[in-house]
Design a protein around this motif. Structure first.
Motif, short mmCIF file in Angstrom:
data_model
loop_
_atom_site.label_atom_id
_atom_site.label_comp_id
_atom_site.label_asym_id
_atom_site.label_seq_id
_atom_site.Cartn_x
_atom_site.Cartn_y
_atom_site.Cartn_z
N UNK A 62 1.10 -1.45 0.28
CA UNK A 62 -0.19 0.32 0.01
C UNK A 62 0.93 1.09 -0.34
N UNK A 63 0.05 2.71 -0.08
CA UNK A 63 0.79 3.53 -0.43
C UNK A 63 0.74 4.12 -1.78
N UNK A 64 1.29 6.16 -1.41
CA UNK A 64 0.83 6.38 -2.48
C UNK A 64 2.28 7.33 -2.69
N UNK A 65 2.57 7.48 -3.62
CA UNK A 65 3.21 9.38 -3.84
C UNK A 65 3.39 10.63 -3.22
N UNK A 66 1.99 10.68 -2.99
CA UNK A 66 1.26 11.60 -2.67
C UNK A 66 1.36 12.03 -0.80
N UNK A 67 1.94 10.77 -0.67
CA UNK A 67 2.50 10.39 0.64
C UNK A 67 3.64 11.10 0.93
N UNK A 97 -6.87 -2.07 -6.41
CA UNK A 97 -8.51 -2.07 -5.57
C UNK A 97 -8.45 -0.29 -5.78
N UNK A 98 -9.41 -0.17 -4.87
CA UNK A 98 -9.85 1.56 -3.96
C UNK A 98 -8.77 2.50 -4.26
N UNK A 99 -7.70 2.09 -3.35
CA UNK A 99 -6.59 2.50 -3.14
C UNK A 99 -5.95 3.62 -3.92
N UNK A 100 -5.01 2.42 -5.27
CA UNK A 100 -3.98 2.06 -5.98
C UNK A 100 -4.98 2.97 -7.17
N UNK A 101 -6.19 2.65 -7.87
CA UNK A 101 -7.28 3.62 -8.65
C UNK A 101 -7.20 5.38 -8.17
N UNK A 102 -7.65 4.98 -6.86
CA UNK A 102 -8.23 6.75 -6.73
C UNK A 102 -6.31 7.79 -6.87
N UNK A 103 -5.03 6.78 -6.55
CA UNK A 103 -4.06 7.73 -6.57
C UNK A 103 -3.53 7.66 -8.45
N UNK A 104 -4.20 6.41 -8.98
CA UNK A 104 -3.96 6.46 -10.46
C UNK A 104 -5.11 7.74 -11.54
N UNK A 105 -6.08 7.88 -10.57
CA UNK A 105 -6.69 8.58 -11.18
C UNK A 105 -6.42 10.55 -10.65
N UNK A 106 -5.55 10.82 -9.44
CA UNK A 106 -5.56 12.00 -9.60
C UNK A 106 -3.94 11.84 -10.14
#
Length: 344
Positions: free
Chosen positions: A72-77, A102-111
């Motif tokens: 898990x994790x995001x470049x926005x973090x 999933x929802x988290x990864x796709x949310x990051x991808x969308x942004x």
């Protein structure tokens, strides 16, 4: 084209089948070079990669997990995480990135696709089957199959000892796995996150079964199921660093209460991560393969900011925005019109 691909979030049966399909269609039909990023977005930020080709992916169709690793994790973090993603795109000469998550990864991808104008397409993934926009996600059928097989086995031991077996399955926000496995496995009770349960009614139902001579019962509960507020004491919620509530243990609470209120001997079975592991079912292998082929085709169509989804029997593109900040609840018709017929 040079196309990157990553797998994010929890592991899931069928991930390697998606990668295999992306590589096969990309390399053999489009002439693409596929670059795999290790450990999800961390691999993109840190530029940790491995080449993916047809020869490397041979034999991975039935293999569980993901050859790329995931977390898990995001470049926005991270302070310069988004800048690092841009640098990776530029330095590696990437023409596109396929995000399987999933929802988290796709949310990051969308942004990243909308706010940063990066060429990204998505593939929805979760065993919970709770991503909005697609009728089904790969890995779900495998998880249901594993849970159903466990319930089948538990019937015989429960009947041998006149026990109530409380089986906890995955399902953070939705009861898809619990409902499907409960119906397929002939459970006596199914408890889901969408409907807070009344422990008194659960015990009354088990007592009625006992009065009819049905001394053994199977109670299937999703990990995210909760009692009606004020009816049962449960532990205070604990959250991880990503804001996800740590679940697991509701079966212990239910088993304790059932034992104390009915006097029936109860046992708890926590299936946990065994539902994620192992080889995917034939259905999930086919769905994963179709998603992978459609994803690389969507790249060549320039479908940035979109994901491939299952609608009926067709694989079609849909905006990733549909999956952001939302989860798909269980179809209540399945629960009320089908499942509850067998819980009466």
């Amino acid at each position: 084209m040079r196309v990157g691909v990553l797998t994010g979030g929890g592991d899931c049966p069928g991930l390697n089948a998606v990668l295999r399909a992306v590589v096969r269609k990309g390399e053999r039909f489009h002439g693409d070079e596929i670059i795999g990023f290790l450990d999800a977005w961390d691999g993109v930020r840190e530029r940790r990669t491995m080449p993916l080709n047809v020869d490397f992916m041979r034999g991975t169709l039935p293999r569980g997990g993901t050859v790329l690793g995931t977390r898990r994790g995001s470049p926005f973090d991270h302070p310069d995480g988004v800048g690092q993603v841009h640098e990776t795109f530029a330095d590696l000469g990437l023409d596109a990135l396929i995000v399987i998550g999933g929802n988290g990864s796709l949310s990051v991808a969308h942004r990243l696709a909308t706010e940063e104008s990066l060429p990204i397409v998505g593939v929805p993934k979760t065993i919970d089957n709770d991503i909005v926009g697609t009728d089904m996600t790969f890995g779900f059928h495998t998880a249901v199959e594993i849970a159903t097989e466990a319930i089948d086995r538990l019937h015989t031991t429960a009947e041998s000892h006149d026990r109530v077996m409380v089986v906890e399955v995955m399902g953070r926000h939705s009861g898809w796995i619990a409902a499907y496995a409960g119906i397929a496995g002939g459970a006596s009770v199914v408890l889901i996150p969408e409907i807070p349960f009344d422990i008194d009614k659960v015990c009354a139902h088990l007592n009625r079964r006992h009065d009819k001579g049905r001394y053994a019962s199977i109670v299937v509960v999703a990990e995210g199921a909760e009692p009606i507020p004020g009816t049962l004491d449960v532990d205070e919620k604990v959250y991880d660093k990503f804001g996800h509530v740590r679940l697991g243990g509701i079966a212990d609470v239910i088993a304790r209460e059932v034992g104390e209120r009915t006097g029936f001997e109860t046992r708890v079975v926590l299936l946990g991560h065994v539902q994620r592991g192992g080889t995917p079912t034939a259905f999930d292998r086919v769905l994963s393969t179709r998603f992978g082929v459609a994803a690389i085709d969507l790249v060549h169509e320039g479908g940035w900011g979109q994901m491939v989804v299952l609608r009926g029997t067709d694989i079609v593109p849909a905006p990733m925005e549909q999956a952001v900040g939302r989860t798909k609840p269980l179809d209540m018709r399945l629960y009320h019109d089908v499942a509850e017929v067998f819980f009466a």
